[in-house]
Motif scaffolding. Sequence first.
Motif, PDB file in Angstrom:
ATOM      1  N   PHE A 158       0.914  -1.359   0.036  1.00  0.00           N
ATOM      2  CA  PHE A 158      -0.171   0.060  -0.005  1.00  0.00           C
ATOM      3  C   PHE A 158       0.868   1.055   0.094  1.00  0.00           C
ATOM      4  N   SER A 159       1.944   1.437   0.805  1.00  0.00           N
ATOM      5  CA  SER A 159       2.681   2.522   0.797  1.00  0.00           C
ATOM      6  C   SER A 159       3.753   2.636  -0.252  1.00  0.00           C
ATOM      7  N   SER A 160       4.590   1.505  -0.144  1.00  0.00           N
ATOM      8  CA  SER A 160       5.915   1.531  -1.067  1.00  0.00           C
ATOM      9  C   SER A 160       5.504   1.345  -2.546  1.00  0.00           C
ATOM     10  N   LEU A 161       4.335   0.735  -2.834  1.00  0.00           N
ATOM     11  CA  LEU A 161       3.930   0.411  -4.207  1.00  0.00           C
ATOM     12  C   LEU A 161       2.803   1.301  -4.624  1.00  0.00           C
ATOM     13  N   GLY A 162       1.588   1.194  -3.865  1.00  0.00           N
ATOM     14  CA  GLY A 162       0.521   2.058  -4.332  1.00  0.00           C
ATOM     15  C   GLY A 162       0.616   3.448  -4.312  1.00  0.00           C
ATOM     16  N   ILE A 163       0.859   3.962  -3.000  1.00  0.00           N
ATOM     17  CA  ILE A 163       1.161   5.403  -2.936  1.00  0.00           C
ATOM     18  C   ILE A 163       2.486   5.945  -3.655  1.00  0.00           C
ATOM     19  N   SER A 164       3.351   5.248  -3.141  1.00  0.00           N
ATOM     20  CA  SER A 164       4.758   5.748  -3.551  1.00  0.00           C
ATOM     21  C   SER A 164       5.061   5.594  -5.054  1.00  0.00           C
ATOM     22  N   VAL A 165       4.432   4.795  -5.912  1.00  0.00           N
ATOM     23  CA  VAL A 165       4.684   4.472  -7.300  1.00  0.00           C
ATOM     24  C   VAL A 165       3.548   4.735  -8.070  1.00  0.00           C
ATOM     25  N   ILE A 166       2.210   4.057  -7.808  1.00  0.00           N
ATOM     26  CA  ILE A 166       1.328   4.192  -8.508  1.00  0.00           C
ATOM     27  C   ILE A 166       0.625   5.571  -8.673  1.00  0.00           C
ATOM     28  N   LEU A 167       0.458   5.998  -7.543  1.00  0.00           N
ATOM     29  CA  LEU A 167      -0.196   7.269  -7.463  1.00  0.00           C
ATOM     30  C   LEU A 167       0.633   8.427  -8.150  1.00  0.00           C
ATOM     31  N   PRO A 168       2.052   8.466  -7.762  1.00  0.00           N
ATOM     32  CA  PRO A 168       2.721   9.749  -8.608  1.00  0.00           C
ATOM     33  C   PRO A 168       2.692   9.349 -10.052  1.00  0.00           C
ATOM     34  N   LEU A 169       3.163   8.093 -10.393  1.00  0.00           N
ATOM     35  CA  LEU A 169       3.060   7.831 -11.970  1.00  0.00           C
ATOM     36  C   LEU A 169       2.010   8.252 -12.821  1.00  0.00           C
ATOM     37  N   THR A 170       0.975   7.733 -12.215  1.00  0.00           N
ATOM     38  CA  THR A 170      -0.282   7.956 -12.581  1.00  0.00           C
ATOM     39  C   THR A 170      -0.793   9.465 -12.818  1.00  0.00           C
ATOM     40  N   ALA A 171      -0.280  10.068 -11.838  1.00  0.00           N
ATOM     41  CA  ALA A 171      -0.624  11.537 -11.695  1.00  0.00           C
ATOM     42  C   ALA A 171       0.356  12.524 -12.817  1.00  0.00           C
ATOM     43  N   LEU A 172       1.624  11.848 -13.120  1.00  0.00           N
ATOM     44  CA  LEU A 172       2.567  12.379 -13.818  1.00  0.00           C
ATOM     45  C   LEU A 172       2.007  12.188 -15.340  1.00  0.00           C
ATOM     46  N   ILE A 173       1.644  10.893 -15.612  1.00  0.00           N
ATOM     47  CA  ILE A 173       1.348  10.634 -17.081  1.00  0.00           C
ATOM     48  C   ILE A 173      -0.098  11.438 -17.405  1.00  0.00           C
ATOM     49  N   VAL A 174      -0.879  11.653 -16.368  1.00  0.00           N
ATOM     50  CA  VAL A 174      -2.356  12.257 -16.710  1.00  0.00           C
ATOM     51  C   VAL A 174      -2.073  13.714 -16.606  1.00  0.00           C
ATOM     52  N   GLY A 175      -1.393  14.266 -15.483  1.00  0.00           N
ATOM     53  CA  GLY A 175      -1.138  15.590 -15.174  1.00  0.00           C
ATOM     54  C   GLY A 175      -0.212  16.396 -16.417  1.00  0.00           C
ATOM     55  N   SER A 176       0.624  15.755 -16.883  1.00  0.00           N
ATOM     56  CA  SER A 176       1.630  16.144 -18.038  1.00  0.00           C
ATOM     57  C   SER A 176       0.841  16.153 -19.357  1.00  0.00           C
ATOM     58  N   SER A 177      -0.106  15.360 -19.394  1.00  0.00           N
ATOM     59  CA  SER A 177      -0.887  15.494 -20.721  1.00  0.00           C
ATOM     60  C   SER A 177      -1.808  16.437 -20.675  1.00  0.00           C
ATOM     61  N   ALA A 178      -2.485  16.986 -19.533  1.00  0.00           N
ATOM     62  CA  ALA A 178      -3.643  17.719 -19.678  1.00  0.00           C
ATOM     63  C   ALA A 178      -3.275  19.175 -20.343  1.00  0.00           C
ATOM     64  N   LEU A 179      -2.117  19.734 -20.259  1.00  0.00           N
ATOM     65  CA  LEU A 179      -1.782  20.772 -21.068  1.00  0.00           C
ATOM     66  C   LEU A 179      -0.669  20.521 -21.964  1.00  0.00           C
TER      67      LEU A 179
END
Length: 238
Positions: free
Chosen positions: A52-73
């Motif tokens: 939950f911490s080392s994979l879910g919140i530390s890897v999946i959450l930021p990578l998802t936000a990076l892929i999506v957030g950097s695409s928005a604009l």
Amino acid sequence: MNLTIMSLTARAMLGRKRVLMLLPMPVILIGLTLIGVNAGGVTDAEWGPVVFSSLGISVILPLTALIVGSSALGLEIDDGTITHLLTKPLPRSEIVLSKLAVAWLVTTVATGVPLAAAALIAGSGKLAVGLVIGAAIGGLAYSALFLALSVMTKRPVAVGLVYIVLWENILVSYVSGARVFSVRQHATAIADSIGNTQLIDASVSIGTALIMSVIFIAVGTVGATQRLRSFALTGEAN
């Protein structure tokens, strides 16, 4: 916020092949949860924080936000279609907030739902709620940060990956003081305060997490807005 911009952004974002990169991560998270739950002789405190911490919140959450957030604009800036927005009589803050809202919603759904499902498999309904709220607040902070990067650099994904790996994972692991400025630590603290279980372990207080999350969101949003105001109709910054 502008519903038309939000609708167009969502359709463009979800139609990109880049979104397919989000699919394997939830599958891996749930698979590892099933392994942890069914592993004999392994306590929740041993496998839970890793999943939950080392994979879910530390890897999946930021990578998802990076892929999506950097695409928005970022994708519109890259292909030049941002000029269509810049020619319209819209406040730059309205454009940024509309893009941020879509990035946040997609990130929250893509990470919060599988995290909650994994927590339910592990038998903790409270942690499921905590992870959804933690992913939502952490996802908003990350989305604001990576949205700002997309208008400040031509390589937001590369810069974002360096930030995630060096700061959020390596430096935070060895320098305790850096945890105060870590979005993953903020999301973990929020989830832990609600879940109250050995499956997750926080390193900062809930008060610090909430205050710093607001600061990250504000800095990212204001930074993206100010930078977008410097763009000429060519899509390049003055």
